[in-house]
Design a protein around this motif. Structure first.
Motif, PDB file in Angstrom:
ATOM      1  N   ILE A   1       2.301   0.361   5.506  1.00  0.00           N
ATOM      2  CA  ILE A   1       2.022   0.195   4.117  1.00  0.00           C
ATOM      3  C   ILE A   1       3.417   0.078   3.553  1.00  0.00           C
ATOM      4  N   LEU A   2       4.370   0.955   3.942  1.00  0.00           N
ATOM      5  CA  LEU A   2       5.629   1.048   3.224  1.00  0.00           C
ATOM      6  C   LEU A   2       6.205  -0.322   3.664  1.00  0.00           C
ATOM      7  N   SER A   3       6.140  -0.753   4.785  1.00  0.00           N
ATOM      8  CA  SER A   3       7.082  -1.900   5.155  1.00  0.00           C
ATOM      9  C   SER A   3       6.165  -3.136   4.179  1.00  0.00           C
ATOM     10  N   HIS A   4       5.060  -3.156   3.647  1.00  0.00           N
ATOM     11  CA  HIS A   4       4.594  -4.139   2.964  1.00  0.00           C
ATOM     12  C   HIS A   4       5.164  -3.813   1.492  1.00  0.00           C
ATOM     13  N   THR A   5       5.826  -2.985   1.081  1.00  0.00           N
ATOM     14  CA  THR A   5       6.405  -2.712  -0.195  1.00  0.00           C
ATOM     15  C   THR A   5       7.801  -2.938  -0.100  1.00  0.00           C
ATOM     16  N   GLY A   6       8.284  -3.325   1.135  1.00  0.00           N
ATOM     17  CA  GLY A   6       9.726  -3.812   1.408  1.00  0.00           C
ATOM     18  C   GLY A   6      10.717  -2.572   1.728  1.00  0.00           C
TER      19      GLY A   6
ATOM     20  N   LYS B   1       4.314  20.907  16.015  1.00  0.00           N
ATOM     21  CA  LYS B   1       2.919  20.657  16.195  1.00  0.00           C
ATOM     22  C   LYS B   1       2.674  19.410  15.326  1.00  0.00           C
ATOM     23  N   VAL B   2       3.594  18.216  15.490  1.00  0.00           N
ATOM     24  CA  VAL B   2       3.048  17.102  14.621  1.00  0.00           C
ATOM     25  C   VAL B   2       3.124  15.698  15.800  1.00  0.00           C
ATOM     26  N   PRO B   3       2.227  14.685  15.881  1.00  0.00           N
ATOM     27  CA  PRO B   3       2.344  13.653  16.832  1.00  0.00           C
ATOM     28  C   PRO B   3       3.342  13.042  16.643  1.00  0.00           C
ATOM     29  N   ALA B   4       4.074  12.763  15.301  1.00  0.00           N
ATOM     30  CA  ALA B   4       4.857  11.761  14.819  1.00  0.00           C
ATOM     31  C   ALA B   4       5.440  12.114  13.296  1.00  0.00           C
ATOM     32  N   THR B   5       6.376  11.685  13.057  1.00  0.00           N
ATOM     33  CA  THR B   5       6.908  11.800  11.521  1.00  0.00           C
ATOM     34  C   THR B   5       6.978  10.544  10.899  1.00  0.00           C
ATOM     35  N   VAL B   6       7.284  10.444   9.649  1.00  0.00           N
ATOM     36  CA  VAL B   6       7.864   9.305   8.950  1.00  0.00           C
ATOM     37  C   VAL B   6       9.167   9.559   8.800  1.00  0.00           C
ATOM     38  N   ARG B   7      10.195   8.740   9.402  1.00  0.00           N
ATOM     39  CA  ARG B   7      11.838   9.113   9.082  1.00  0.00           C
ATOM     40  C   ARG B   7      12.577   8.244   8.225  1.00  0.00           C
ATOM     41  N   ALA B   8      12.979   8.481   7.094  1.00  0.00           N
ATOM     42  CA  ALA B   8      13.719   7.486   6.198  1.00  0.00           C
ATOM     43  C   ALA B   8      15.221   8.134   6.558  1.00  0.00           C
TER      44      ALA B   8
ATOM     45  N   GLU C   1      17.956   4.192  -6.415  1.00  0.00           N
ATOM     46  CA  GLU C   1      16.774   3.415  -6.715  1.00  0.00           C
ATOM     47  C   GLU C   1      15.967   3.055  -5.637  1.00  0.00           C
ATOM     48  N   GLU C   2      16.722   2.948  -4.315  1.00  0.00           N
ATOM     49  CA  GLU C   2      15.858   2.750  -3.006  1.00  0.00           C
ATOM     50  C   GLU C   2      15.075   3.794  -2.831  1.00  0.00           C
ATOM     51  N   ILE C   3      15.747   5.123  -2.901  1.00  0.00           N
ATOM     52  CA  ILE C   3      14.754   6.474  -2.851  1.00  0.00           C
ATOM     53  C   ILE C   3      13.681   6.451  -3.769  1.00  0.00           C
ATOM     54  N   ASP C   4      14.036   5.896  -4.949  1.00  0.00           N
ATOM     55  CA  ASP C   4      12.812   6.092  -5.834  1.00  0.00           C
ATOM     56  C   ASP C   4      11.676   4.851  -5.518  1.00  0.00           C
ATOM     57  N   ALA C   5      12.157   3.917  -4.835  1.00  0.00           N
ATOM     58  CA  ALA C   5      11.010   2.865  -4.312  1.00  0.00           C
ATOM     59  C   ALA C   5      10.281   3.716  -3.313  1.00  0.00           C
ATOM     60  N   LEU C   6      11.009   4.448  -2.244  1.00  0.00           N
ATOM     61  CA  LEU C   6      10.601   4.821  -1.374  1.00  0.00           C
ATOM     62  C   LEU C   6       9.107   5.978  -1.842  1.00  0.00           C
ATOM     63  N   VAL C   7       9.558   6.671  -3.144  1.00  0.00           N
ATOM     64  CA  VAL C   7       8.774   7.450  -3.427  1.00  0.00           C
ATOM     65  C   VAL C   7       7.267   6.720  -4.128  1.00  0.00           C
ATOM     66  N   VAL C   8       7.720   5.659  -4.687  1.00  0.00           N
ATOM     67  CA  VAL C   8       6.652   4.771  -5.338  1.00  0.00           C
ATOM     68  C   VAL C   8       5.737   4.471  -4.344  1.00  0.00           C
ATOM     69  N   GLY C   9       6.362   3.718  -3.049  1.00  0.00           N
ATOM     70  CA  GLY C   9       5.668   3.216  -2.044  1.00  0.00           C
ATOM     71  C   GLY C   9       4.831   4.421  -1.531  1.00  0.00           C
ATOM     72  N   LEU C  10       5.189   5.796  -1.276  1.00  0.00           N
ATOM     73  CA  LEU C  10       4.368   6.739  -0.920  1.00  0.00           C
ATOM     74  C   LEU C  10       3.096   7.036  -1.954  1.00  0.00           C
ATOM     75  N   GLY C  11       3.235   6.737  -2.918  1.00  0.00           N
ATOM     76  CA  GLY C  11       2.245   6.786  -3.764  1.00  0.00           C
ATOM     77  C   GLY C  11       1.162   5.767  -3.579  1.00  0.00           C
ATOM     78  N   LYS C  12       1.664   4.457  -3.313  1.00  0.00           N
ATOM     79  CA  LYS C  12       0.710   3.554  -2.900  1.00  0.00           C
ATOM     80  C   LYS C  12      -0.184   3.814  -1.788  1.00  0.00           C
ATOM     81  N   VAL C  13       0.708   4.399  -0.703  1.00  0.00           N
ATOM     82  CA  VAL C  13      -0.007   4.901   0.542  1.00  0.00           C
ATOM     83  C   VAL C  13      -1.143   5.898   0.418  1.00  0.00           C
ATOM     84  N   ARG C  14      -0.735   6.754  -0.340  1.00  0.00           N
ATOM     85  CA  ARG C  14      -1.795   7.757  -0.998  1.00  0.00           C
ATOM     86  C   ARG C  14      -2.862   6.958  -1.707  1.00  0.00           C
ATOM     87  N   GLU C  15      -2.608   5.890  -2.407  1.00  0.00           N
ATOM     88  CA  GLU C  15      -3.713   5.262  -3.200  1.00  0.00           C
ATOM     89  C   GLU C  15      -4.461   4.582  -1.950  1.00  0.00           C
TER      90      GLU C  15
END
Lengths: 156, 417
Positions: B361-366, B384-391, B400-414
């Motif tokens: 999903i993040l990839s599709h937000t750029g 005890k996790v199978p994987a992580t997201v790594r930025a 601003e790019e970090i802000d975009a990551l946070v907005v993208g994570l909002g879309k993921v939750r949505e």
């Protein structure tokens, strides 16, 4: 969901999320005759498939899984389609599913509902997620089961 | 962040707009969105200065090195060996003989494991690594231990992703021959106390190999100050091309070691009865080397020197602090790796969302992030996790790019929750 491409919306449409949620309805059966683990080295997804085969049929099947939505949905669909089928028809079913998923053939009637996984085709790196339960099922019938790996061919 | 970290980071300014203009790929769009590249720990982008240096080499100077007498060969040799000198100065090695070009960090570690390891390890000897190693600093040691009968020991970590230094000391003993560990963890961003670890390993009589792949793009490295015996890193993580890397080794150790591979360039003379090996560094560079890659690495070093690693380190520290605060506002987000000494990596999981789905999903937000086990499966098991997201950051990233990551994570939750 402004700003999200239609392709990705299709991938996470309700039908797929519903199936993923339904995986909880498929716990490992109480009696297990076949069991195999599967692993997707691409992302770390892990899934264990357990079967109860009786009189040449898959009487029950279920999963332990820590995987993504696509893998969960595919596993739940697989369980729905394959419960009760003759063990000897499993290889053909796997082949048909993979060919349909990759777009090489039309979805056979038996996989009617599995066609909701079609958007996965647009995400080449996610096809392995959808195949993981199926590769693991194949490994259940392997004479010397090892961990099924989505970067390898479905075991004979 | 510790007080010592804060004190160490004085304000240096970078002209980010100018820097970003140097990286043409940052101008492209992905899925009709501006590219936000936060996968720098996997591989960094390349500035025009590097791209042009490689292109110029191929346009004007391309030939094989060392043995040709014609002009192009002499020019190619000069370009290749100039790059070696730039690397020497970059890490403050004593002499160019201590700088071996390799394909990357992985090959550099394999070189030491195969050559030094096979020559020095005996049954019952011990190799000490840590829980936070990349597979490339685990598997070569497992392989050589299997071949020699040596035993692999692993230093544990705490829940914040820091090495347990008392355990590290306890694990060192008179059987320890090699201690191999990363400078900065690729999955967690933990900065390890390399100098102290080297001192302790030396006191136990062991040699040290430092995997510096994640360190060289972010901070100055002085191998003589660290006093490590070997230091390995890759070009492509520090804005140079793929396919080029470096093994630094102390001369007296490299001289003791048998060649890793045989072939042209690593010999003085060959007969069917006997081969005389070449001097350092050629002894470890069999075959035609990665000439254009070395030229590109030299250009990347020039570029980093021009921008200034201190300024880079300070700027990225600011981004790390800002990003850590912003990501903590995302409901259900759990940071994996919160070491007091940390740099340039946000590794996290999100309740109810698998990293793989988040990445798609993040990839599709750029936004380009890495999802998976990051070649550190034992570390994932520890948390005890199978994987992580790594930025993961580079100095061309912005708030601003970090802000975009946070907005993208909002879309993921949505979409997923």
């Amino acid at each position: 969901m402004n700003g999200i491409a239609p392709g990705v919306k299709a991938l996470y449409r309700e039908a797929i999320k519903d199936y993923a949620a339904r995986l909880a309805d498929w716990p490992p059966p109480e009696v297990v005759t076949h069991r195999a683990e599967g692993f997707n080295p691409h992302c770390g997804d892990a899934l264990e498939t357990a079967l109860h085969c009786r009189e040449g049929r898959i009487a029950a099947l279920g999963f332990d899984s820590e995987s993504c939505v696509v893998c969960h949905a595919s596993a739940a669909l697989m369980a729905q389609v394959l419960q009760g089928i003759a063990v000897e028809t499993v290889p053909k079913a796997l082949e048909s599913f993979e060919n349909a998923l990759r777009g090489h053939i039309e979805w056979p009637e038996v996989f009617d509902e599995a066609s909701c996984l079609e958007p996965v085709r647009d995400f080449p790196s996610r096809i392995q997620c959808a195949l993981l339960p199926w590769h693991t099922l194949a490994m259940c019938f392997h004479p010397q089961p090892t961990t099924a790996c989505t970067e390898e061919e479905i075991p004979e | 962040m510790s007080q010592s970290s804060l004190a160490a980071h004085q304000t240096h300014t970078l002209d980010i707009a100018k820097i970003r203009a140097d990286f043409p790929i940052l101008q492209r769009t992905v899925h009709k969105k501006p590219l936000i590249y936060l996968d720098n720990a996997a591989s960094s982008q390349k500035p025009n200065q590097v791209i042009e240096a490689v292109a110029r080499y191929y346009r004007r100077h391309n030939a094989n090195v060392h043995r040709g007498l014609h002009t192009l060969s002499e020019e190619a040799t000069t370009a290749y060996e100039s790059a070696r000198e730039k690397v020497r100065a970059f890490i403050n090695a004593a002499e160019i003989a201590e700088v071996i070009f390799t394909k990357g960090t992985t090959e550099a570690i394999n070189l030491v494991a195969s050559s030094y390891g096979r020559a020095h390890l005996r049954a019952g000897d011990e190799v000490l690594i840590t829980y936070m190693e990349h597979h490339s600093n685990i598997v070569p040691w497992q392989m050589i231990c299997e071949q020699t009968g040596a035993v692999l020991r692993v230093c544990p970590i705490n829940e914040r992703g820091e090495l347990l230094m008392d355990e590290f000391e306890r694990l060192l003993n008179d059987k320890t021959r090699i201690v191999a560990f990363n400078h900065i963890s690729n999955s967690l961003g933990t900065v390890n106390p390399v100098k102290r670890m080297v001192q302790l390993a030396h006191a136990a009589g062991a040699v040290t190999l430092v995997d510096g792949a994640q360190a060289v793009p972010h901070q100055g490295v002085d191998v003589r100050d660290l006093d490590c015996d070997f230091y390995a890193f890759s070009g492509h993580k520090m804005f140079a091309p793929t396919g080029i890397g470096v093994l630094y080794g102390k001369r007296y150790l490299l001289e003791q070691m048998p060649p890793y591979q045989g072939g042209g360039d690593m010999i003085k003379s060959v007969s069917f009865e006997k081969t005389v090996y070449n001097e350092l560094p050629s002894k470890f560079e069999a075959g035609t080397p990665i000439i254009a890659g070395a030229v590109g690495l030299g250009a990347a070093i020039d570029y980093l020197n021009e921008v200034g690693l201190e300024a880079i380190s300070d700027y990225e520290y600011g981004l790390l602090t800002y990003g850590t605060e912003q990501l903590k506002t995302v409901p259900g987000l759990r940071m994996i790796g919160e070491a007091a000494e940390k740099t340039s990596v946000f590794s996290f999981v999100l309740d109810g969302a698998h990293p793989h789905d988040i990445g798609t999903i993040l990839s599709h937000t750029g936004v380009a992030v890495r999802t998976g086990h990051h070649c550190t499966e034992p570390l994932m098991k520890f948390f005890k996790v199978p994987a992580t997201v790594r930025a993961s950051l580079a100095f061309y990233n912005t708030r601003e790019e970090i802000d975009a990551l946070v907005v993208g994570l909002g879309k993921v939750r949505e979409m997923l929750l």
